[in-house]
Design an enzyme around this catalytic site. Sequence first.
Site, PDB file in Angstrom:
ATOM      1  N   GLY A  70     -20.877 -80.965  81.264  1.00 29.93           N
ATOM      2  CA  GLY A  70     -21.541 -79.665  81.459  1.00 29.93           C
ATOM      3  C   GLY A  70     -20.675 -78.749  82.309  1.00 29.93           C
ATOM      4  O   GLY A  70     -20.567 -77.552  82.041  1.00 29.93           O
TER       5      GLY A  70
ATOM      6  N   TRP B 139     -17.844 -77.645  80.236  1.00 34.01           N
ATOM      7  CA  TRP B 139     -18.317 -76.687  79.226  1.00 34.01           C
ATOM      8  C   TRP B 139     -18.180 -75.268  79.773  1.00 34.01           C
ATOM      9  O   TRP B 139     -17.860 -74.332  79.054  1.00 34.01           O
ATOM     10  CB  TRP B 139     -19.780 -76.981  78.875  1.00 34.01           C
ATOM     11  CG  TRP B 139     -20.376 -75.987  77.922  1.00 34.01           C
ATOM     12  CD1 TRP B 139     -20.340 -76.042  76.558  1.00 34.01           C
ATOM     13  CD2 TRP B 139     -21.098 -74.790  78.249  1.00 34.01           C
ATOM     14  NE1 TRP B 139     -20.984 -74.948  76.022  1.00 34.01           N
ATOM     15  CE2 TRP B 139     -21.464 -74.166  77.049  1.00 34.01           C
ATOM     16  CE3 TRP B 139     -21.467 -74.191  79.446  1.00 34.01           C
ATOM     17  CZ2 TRP B 139     -22.184 -72.985  77.009  1.00 34.01           C
ATOM     18  CZ3 TRP B 139     -22.184 -73.005  79.408  1.00 34.01           C
ATOM     19  CH2 TRP B 139     -22.531 -72.414  78.199  1.00 34.01           C
ATOM     20  N   HIS B 140     -18.422 -75.123  81.088  1.00 33.49           N
ATOM     21  CA  HIS B 140     -18.367 -73.786  81.669  1.00 33.49           C
ATOM     22  C   HIS B 140     -16.948 -73.242  81.715  1.00 33.49           C
ATOM     23  O   HIS B 140     -16.747 -72.025  81.614  1.00 33.49           O
ATOM     24  CB  HIS B 140     -18.949 -73.802  83.086  1.00 33.49           C
ATOM     25  CG  HIS B 140     -20.437 -73.817  83.104  1.00 33.49           C
ATOM     26  ND1 HIS B 140     -21.156 -74.990  83.067  1.00 33.49           N
ATOM     27  CD2 HIS B 140     -21.349 -72.821  83.123  1.00 33.49           C
ATOM     28  CE1 HIS B 140     -22.443 -74.698  83.080  1.00 33.49           C
ATOM     29  NE2 HIS B 140     -22.593 -73.393  83.107  1.00 33.49           N
ATOM     30  N   GLY B 141     -15.990 -74.103  81.916  1.00 33.44           N
ATOM     31  CA  GLY B 141     -14.628 -73.580  81.981  1.00 33.44           C
ATOM     32  C   GLY B 141     -13.630 -74.713  81.986  1.00 33.44           C
ATOM     33  O   GLY B 141     -13.929 -75.818  82.446  1.00 33.44           O
TER      34      GLY B 141
ATOM     35  N   PHE C 104     -17.256 -67.880  79.527  1.00 28.99           N
ATOM     36  CA  PHE C 104     -17.505 -69.282  79.188  1.00 28.99           C
ATOM     37  C   PHE C 104     -17.700 -69.413  77.690  1.00 28.99           C
ATOM     38  O   PHE C 104     -18.052 -70.358  77.158  1.00 28.99           O
ATOM     39  CB  PHE C 104     -18.727 -69.810  79.944  1.00 28.99           C
ATOM     40  CG  PHE C 104     -18.580 -69.653  81.444  1.00 28.99           C
ATOM     41  CD1 PHE C 104     -17.357 -69.858  82.053  1.00 28.99           C
ATOM     42  CD2 PHE C 104     -19.646 -69.280  82.224  1.00 28.99           C
ATOM     43  CE1 PHE C 104     -17.202 -69.691  83.419  1.00 28.99           C
ATOM     44  CE2 PHE C 104     -19.508 -69.120  83.598  1.00 28.99           C
ATOM     45  CZ  PHE C 104     -18.285 -69.324  84.192  1.00 28.99           C
TER      46      PHE C 104
END
Lengths: 454, 485
Positions: free
Chosen positions: B336, B339-341, B485
């Site tokens: 997770g 996933w953001h960066g 993102f």
Amino acid sequence: MNQQKSNLTREDEARVEMARTTVSPVCGAWLISLFITALLAVFVIQYADDLTQYFQGARPDAVPEFVRIKPLWITPGRAFQTSEGSPWARLTAANRALLGEMKRYETRLEETSWLARRVLPQAQYVFTRWFRIGNEKVYCGRKGELFYRPDVDFTAGRGFLDPGQLRSRRLSSPDRGIPVQPDPLAAIRDFDRELKAMGIRLIVMPVPAKPARQPARLYKHYSDKLPPPLNPSYRVLVSTLQADGIEVFDCLETLSKHKKSVYLKQDTHWLPSGAMLAAEALARRIRAMGLLPEQPPAGYTRREVDVANRGDIAALLRLPEEAGLYDPQWVELFQVISPDKKLWMRSERSDVLLLGDSFANIYSLPSMNWGVSAGLAEQLSYYLQRPVDRITFNDNGAYATRLELARRQTAGMHPLEGKRVVIWEFAARELAQGDWKKIPLKPEEARPPSALTE
Amino acid sequence: MVFSSHLFLFYFLPVVLAVYYLLPRPARNLFLTLVSYLFYGWANPLFLILLFFSTLVDYVAGLMMASGAGREADGSPGLLAKGVLRRSREKWALGISLASNLLLLGFFKYFNFGVDSFNGLVTALGLEMWRLDVMLRVVLPLGISFYTFQSMSYTIDVYRGDARAIRNFTDFACFVSMFPQLVAGPIIRFSEVADQLRGRIETPELFARGVAFFCLGLAKKVILANPCGKIADTLFDGGVLGCLDAWYGVTAYAFQIYFDFSAYSDMAIGLGLMMGFIFPENFNSPYRSQSITEFWRRWHISLSSWLRDYLYIPLGGSRLGTRRTYVNLMLVMLLGGLWHGAAWKFAVWGGLHGSLLALERRIGKQSFYHRLPPFFRTAFTFIFVLFTWVFFRAADLPAAITFCRSLLGLGASPDSTLLLRGVVFKPYYLMTFALCAVIVWAAPKTWEWTRRLTWFKTVIALMLFVLSVILLSMQSYNPFIYFIF
């Protein structure tokens, strides 16, 4: 009940929630219609404004700005046809052209909108007057002082030689995918080496940002007893260069000795007195270093002139004309007069070359509206009592001036011929924000001192 | 295109709404798809190829899976039976869908990260000759993390027998590309909007509530998030800070990211309502949480529930023993985070949240300070969240560690950073900061506020809209944080 609620999916919960919406038909109708009206009002007023301008002769036609979309397909189409390479390369060229056109279209819509022209200045006035808030580029200081945000970012920001900072700047690619070279050390060393090979001495002259000299005008509790605020890497750079045998003229020391303000109140640049103090100290340093052959004084004189103008930072606020918040500032200039009684002119045959930016230009370049013939090169010429050559660019000076040197060499000119000293002046913030690519120069011969008279 | 831009508000939106309601119902999804492609392509027209490719692959995969599922009475593909072993065709279809989406995401989002990390590793090991000298720098397509997840949820749901495959390509393309939530969520699952794509009812009540949602969202972004962003940007870019400055900066960032992202969600929900779509809630006053477990039930709900349903539960969830549960929690939060960066700082952020979730799981999904009064539970949870935001916001991992040291009063800040106080402690910013705090902890959330629209609320919503537009004219380009993102 709780059990029933927990079995609901998120979608069901949302539907149940929406089913609970309560709004009277009249109230709902007003909300919708006023919202739509607000959206359309901007559009309608914009067109009425365009029409008014057309009838006043300020616009060539009555076509609304937003329908000027022809370039959105003409330019990419042309780019596709004219570019070379594989179909994919041509497609990306067309895409780049389209992106540029879309950006221009959106910017034009925003900048020509009545919201930007009529509402923005008034809103900015309220925020500047009552909240002392600037905008994206301007910080409001104390006692009517304005600061340029990149100057503050540089002074109070992370060290520009910090490896993380260098890496993140290297990864930013503003110039069509060509990465920025963020490390000034490498470029300065390289430039010095190239000049030394030609027998020319380089003097590096970073001009401090206004917050470094006048911090208490931004933060009132910044004590006079504290040292001037500097980017954490600044002293490291200076000492590293000096250890490498590269001459650095740190004019912050000179400017700090002067009790009075040496920067314009609403401008990024120094006062004429700042330029003169720096030029005088620089001339003293050059003489002390014995870099130039002795020669009789050339006979440069000065005369006093008063000039008034509004600062470049104040202009960035885009306040209403009649706001009166930041009146033009009057300054005393000392224009340098050549021995032939004309205003100072640069001399290509001089053995001193100044590479500079807007700090060198402000009292020299007519387009900057702060008077002429009183800039850094002029004052240096006066204090050295010898002609000075100069190459200056307002933006990105540290890079642009070297590029210009190389360009002139490629064009068959000899900008370094006969030079003994090159002074490389640039705004200190460029150390953190400029492009420091190495630029190869061709070696040039020094001329005998006898040829160096105007 | 950004919701809070002149072009969107005064040209795109009115034209889209007008044409949408002028068109007959059957043509509306097609129109929505076309304008969504225009909306998305405005960032970079070449990105449209990826969006279309992802859409096409998942559409075909869905039909391939459904080909063995029989038909409904109306001729549409039926549901795959649950609990039945899938045939190889169905497995292949799902595999192709997942592989293509994950490859797209992996290449465009993680290629640079992978190369840089590899080079960093070999350099640290003294094996510089192994460095990859790759000139290619891959540009991250806008919103790719959102639409690939959204698109994948469709094929997974069809495979699992949770959703029917869709035969109408336009409807499916509309689902994937729907402009209100395309680039920054909320992540909509196909099952949530499948019925609405086939037929939805636009009512004045929903439209009015949508307007209220949109006005509040715009106000949150322009009036609250952007000034907080200015405080946070100034202080996070400032190197080593004093303790007070660092707390002020990270709290401002916490407010910025919440108001920015929840504003986007509100505007997306509002735009959806204006066109008859009902999207689920994405934020539920997350900073009022009394534990990290509760925080993740309230923050970016569409992502956390996606990760729970499509990653945590398939990994075994909490069914395979205590140790495996912790591993699963940690893995899901690490992914997770990434996933953001594509940066290690996001992995650290996810790892910290994963650790805290595991810790709380051990003591019954409660915070380890659950015996304290509610105020302290909320306060401590918020402080934990603040510490983790440092990793999210800082430029890189060393900068995050430096900032954490400042928070703990361990950094020796240079005099130059005092200057920043002259910028961020202005009354306007302090007032905005205080207003944010009041709204975060004391004001009703948007869903509650808009439930019953009175004359008073109508006036407030419209006044906020006008004020936001005025402020907007002063602000230059200000994209939403989650755009990257």
